[in-house]
Write a protein that holds these residues in place. Sequence first.
Motif, PDB file in Angstrom:
ATOM      1  N   ILE A  73      -2.493 -13.744  29.332  1.00 17.88           N
ATOM      2  CA  ILE A  73      -3.112 -14.309  28.133  1.00 17.88           C
ATOM      3  C   ILE A  73      -3.096 -13.292  26.998  1.00 17.88           C
ATOM      4  N   ASP A  74      -3.494 -12.076  27.298  1.00 18.19           N
ATOM      5  CA  ASP A  74      -3.553 -11.036  26.261  1.00 18.19           C
ATOM      6  C   ASP A  74      -2.171 -10.746  25.678  1.00 18.19           C
ATOM      7  N   ALA A  75      -1.158 -10.644  26.533  1.00 17.18           N
ATOM      8  CA  ALA A  75       0.188 -10.305  26.062  1.00 17.18           C
ATOM      9  C   ALA A  75       0.733 -11.387  25.139  1.00 17.18           C
ATOM     10  N   LEU A  76       0.542 -12.656  25.514  1.00 17.15           N
ATOM     11  CA  LEU A  76       1.054 -13.741  24.684  1.00 17.15           C
ATOM     12  C   LEU A  76       0.266 -13.852  23.383  1.00 17.15           C
ATOM     13  N   ARG A  77      -1.047 -13.671  23.459  1.00 12.15           N
ATOM     14  CA  ARG A  77      -1.876 -13.748  22.250  1.00 12.15           C
ATOM     15  C   ARG A  77      -1.499 -12.658  21.245  1.00 12.15           C
ATOM     16  N   GLU A  78      -1.274 -11.449  21.738  1.00 12.76           N
ATOM     17  CA  GLU A  78      -0.961 -10.331  20.841  1.00 12.76           C
ATOM     18  C   GLU A  78       0.375 -10.516  20.129  1.00 12.76           C
ATOM     19  N   ALA A  79       1.330 -11.167  20.792  1.00 11.87           N
ATOM     20  CA  ALA A  79       2.663 -11.325  20.204  1.00 11.87           C
ATOM     21  C   ALA A  79       2.795 -12.565  19.334  1.00 11.87           C
ATOM     22  N   PHE A  80       2.064 -13.609  19.674  1.00 15.50           N
ATOM     23  CA  PHE A  80       2.248 -14.908  19.023  1.00 15.50           C
ATOM     24  C   PHE A  80       1.797 -14.864  17.556  1.00 15.50           C
ATOM     25  N   THR A  81       2.526 -15.591  16.701  1.00 14.15           N
ATOM     26  CA  THR A  81       2.243 -15.630  15.257  1.00 14.15           C
ATOM     27  C   THR A  81       1.946 -17.068  14.841  1.00 14.15           C
ATOM     28  N   PRO A  82       0.733 -17.557  15.084  1.00 11.23           N
ATOM     29  CA  PRO A  82       0.428 -18.980  14.872  1.00 11.23           C
ATOM     30  C   PRO A  82       0.527 -19.431  13.423  1.00 11.23           C
ATOM     31  N   GLY A  83       0.313 -18.526  12.477  1.00 11.19           N
ATOM     32  CA  GLY A  83       0.334 -18.917  11.069  1.00 11.19           C
ATOM     33  C   GLY A  83       1.680 -19.408  10.577  1.00 11.19           C
ATOM     34  N   ASP A  92       0.408 -25.235  29.173  1.00 13.63           N
ATOM     35  CA  ASP A  92      -0.251 -24.781  30.401  1.00 13.63           C
ATOM     36  C   ASP A  92      -1.517 -24.039  30.024  1.00 13.63           C
ATOM     37  N   CYS A  93      -2.302 -23.656  31.022  1.00 13.57           N
ATOM     38  CA  CYS A  93      -3.601 -23.064  30.716  1.00 13.57           C
ATOM     39  C   CYS A  93      -3.472 -21.648  30.172  1.00 13.57           C
ATOM     40  N   ILE A  94      -2.472 -20.900  30.585  1.00 10.75           N
ATOM     41  CA  ILE A  94      -2.310 -19.536  30.068  1.00 10.75           C
ATOM     42  C   ILE A  94      -1.983 -19.567  28.579  1.00 10.75           C
ATOM     43  N   SER A  95      -0.990 -20.367  28.187  1.00 10.96           N
ATOM     44  CA  SER A  95      -0.623 -20.403  26.772  1.00 10.96           C
ATOM     45  C   SER A  95      -1.710 -21.054  25.930  1.00 10.96           C
ATOM     46  N   ALA A  96      -2.464 -22.002  26.478  1.00 11.10           N
ATOM     47  CA  ALA A  96      -3.570 -22.599  25.727  1.00 11.10           C
ATOM     48  C   ALA A  96      -4.692 -21.589  25.495  1.00 11.10           C
ATOM     49  N   ASN A  97      -4.881 -20.666  26.416  1.00  3.70           N
ATOM     50  CA  ASN A  97      -5.869 -19.606  26.225  1.00  3.70           C
ATOM     51  C   ASN A  97      -5.388 -18.575  25.210  1.00  3.70           C
ATOM     52  N   GLU A 122     -10.703 -24.102  32.602  1.00  7.80           N
ATOM     53  CA  GLU A 122     -11.735 -24.811  31.832  1.00  7.80           C
ATOM     54  C   GLU A 122     -11.521 -24.641  30.332  1.00  7.80           C
ATOM     55  N   ARG A 123     -11.310 -23.416  29.880  1.00  7.48           N
ATOM     56  CA  ARG A 123     -11.108 -23.174  28.442  1.00  7.48           C
ATOM     57  C   ARG A 123      -9.894 -23.920  27.920  1.00  7.48           C
ATOM     58  N   ALA A 124      -8.852 -24.006  28.755  1.00  2.00           N
ATOM     59  CA  ALA A 124      -7.609 -24.644  28.322  1.00  2.00           C
ATOM     60  C   ALA A 124      -7.749 -26.154  28.195  1.00  2.00           C
ATOM     61  N   ILE A 125      -8.830 -26.701  28.717  1.00  2.00           N
ATOM     62  CA  ILE A 125      -9.117 -28.125  28.535  1.00  2.00           C
ATOM     63  C   ILE A 125     -10.047 -28.348  27.347  1.00  2.00           C
ATOM     64  N   VAL A 126     -11.085 -27.557  27.240  1.00  2.00           N
ATOM     65  CA  VAL A 126     -12.109 -27.846  26.231  1.00  2.00           C
ATOM     66  C   VAL A 126     -11.806 -27.267  24.851  1.00  2.00           C
ATOM     67  N   ARG A 127     -11.014 -26.204  24.754  1.00  2.00           N
ATOM     68  CA  ARG A 127     -10.791 -25.569  23.455  1.00  2.00           C
ATOM     69  C   ARG A 127      -9.735 -26.233  22.576  1.00  2.00           C
ATOM     70  N   PRO A 128      -8.632 -26.761  23.105  1.00  2.00           N
ATOM     71  CA  PRO A 128      -7.640 -27.398  22.226  1.00  2.00           C
ATOM     72  C   PRO A 128      -8.243 -28.544  21.414  1.00  2.00           C
ATOM     73  N   TYR A 129      -7.703 -28.748  20.224  1.00  2.00           N
ATOM     74  CA  TYR A 129      -8.255 -29.786  19.343  1.00  2.00           C
ATOM     75  C   TYR A 129      -7.604 -31.151  19.571  1.00  2.00           C
ATOM     76  N   ALA A 130      -6.530 -31.209  20.353  1.00  2.00           N
ATOM     77  CA  ALA A 130      -5.874 -32.474  20.677  1.00  2.00           C
ATOM     78  C   ALA A 130      -5.237 -32.345  22.044  1.00  2.00           C
ATOM     79  N   HIS A 131      -5.153 -33.466  22.751  1.00  2.00           N
ATOM     80  CA  HIS A 131      -4.714 -33.430  24.142  1.00  2.00           C
ATOM     81  C   HIS A 131      -3.696 -34.518  24.432  1.00  2.00           C
ATOM     82  N   LEU A 132      -2.734 -34.172  25.280  1.00  2.00           N
ATOM     83  CA  LEU A 132      -1.740 -35.102  25.792  1.00  2.00           C
ATOM     84  C   LEU A 132      -1.709 -35.008  27.314  1.00  2.00           C
TER      85      LEU A 132
END
Length: 346
Positions: A73-83, A92-97, A122-132
């Motif tokens: 989770i930490d490695a993907l979060r640090e590299a990802f550029t969401p803006g 999946d739950c790792i990338s959603a976290n 749990e976080r990967a279910i409740v935190r996203p703003y939309a679900h498929l």
Amino acid sequence: MRIALLTYSTRPRGGVVHTLALAEALAAQGQDVTVWTLGRGGGFFRPVHPSVRVEVVPFPDVPGVGERILRSIDALREAFTPGEYDIVHAQDCISANAADRCVRTIHHLDRFTTPELAACHERAIVRPYAHLCVSAAVAAEVTAGWGLTPAVIPNGVDATRFATAVPDTRHGSYLLSVGGIEPRKGSIELLDAYAKLDLPDLKLVIAGGETLFDYRDYRAAWQARAAELGISPVVLGPVGHDELPGIMAGAAAFAFPSTKEGFGLAAMEALAAGVPVVVRDLPVLREVFGDTVGYGTDAATLAAALHRAVEEPDPARTAAGRALAAAHTWEAAARAHLAFYATLTP
């Protein structure tokens, strides 16, 4: 539309297969698509169409499931550029976290005992703003458990790749299972079912097995059960992308005794190849496959259905299975995703 699709691995698991195929289908419809992933063992298991940008975040494996999850989770979060994106879509739950604000596809639900995994799930279910979800059955589970209302967009299938495959004849007559040896795949019960078939010329071949988790204890129990039953399965392990269709097409039947699934992509690929399929009798698989497959609830009923599939193949059912697989196109899945994205508030 600038779309980021996030996944946790470069290896051939169902969610990763889904991510790449969806990315290519979205790009084919003129979208600007980037796939972000953790580079477990290098690049993706297959070439990705050049219309899709790929960002592989280096990630050497570390010991311990809990520690591996947190580091992932930490490695993907640090590299990802969401803006840089209009849509951030985690698979999946790792990338959603790892993404602070995202759409999430919940392919299936799990129950974990490892604290880090349980919290991640749990976080990967409740935190996203939309679900498929890829099936209505899993969407109903999410609604019952969390009060959310996911949209349903079924998987696509690269049906032509399997329908045109040249059957692999190296293993003679064989019953095939894909997904490796792990609890969710019902691997020990498959041994028990195979032992009841009384078809001595039919081998049991198991392909696949890439996973984030440590199933050494389960695999040891599986090996002990095989020895107890006098069975010597052919365990291929992960197979090449170009090799899998031939292995699928060469099977006398395909066994899919999973205890949890979100759609059953491997079983749908087997139908595309014209191979008789037997699955565990789960609501989600009834929804997806209907009458095109055989069903079993335990080793005895799985064995009975597999025996019929091998000894009395039904041409009408085979044709219906091929048609079902051909109807699930990635183009249709991509169009449905774009319509869904258009409903979201930026």
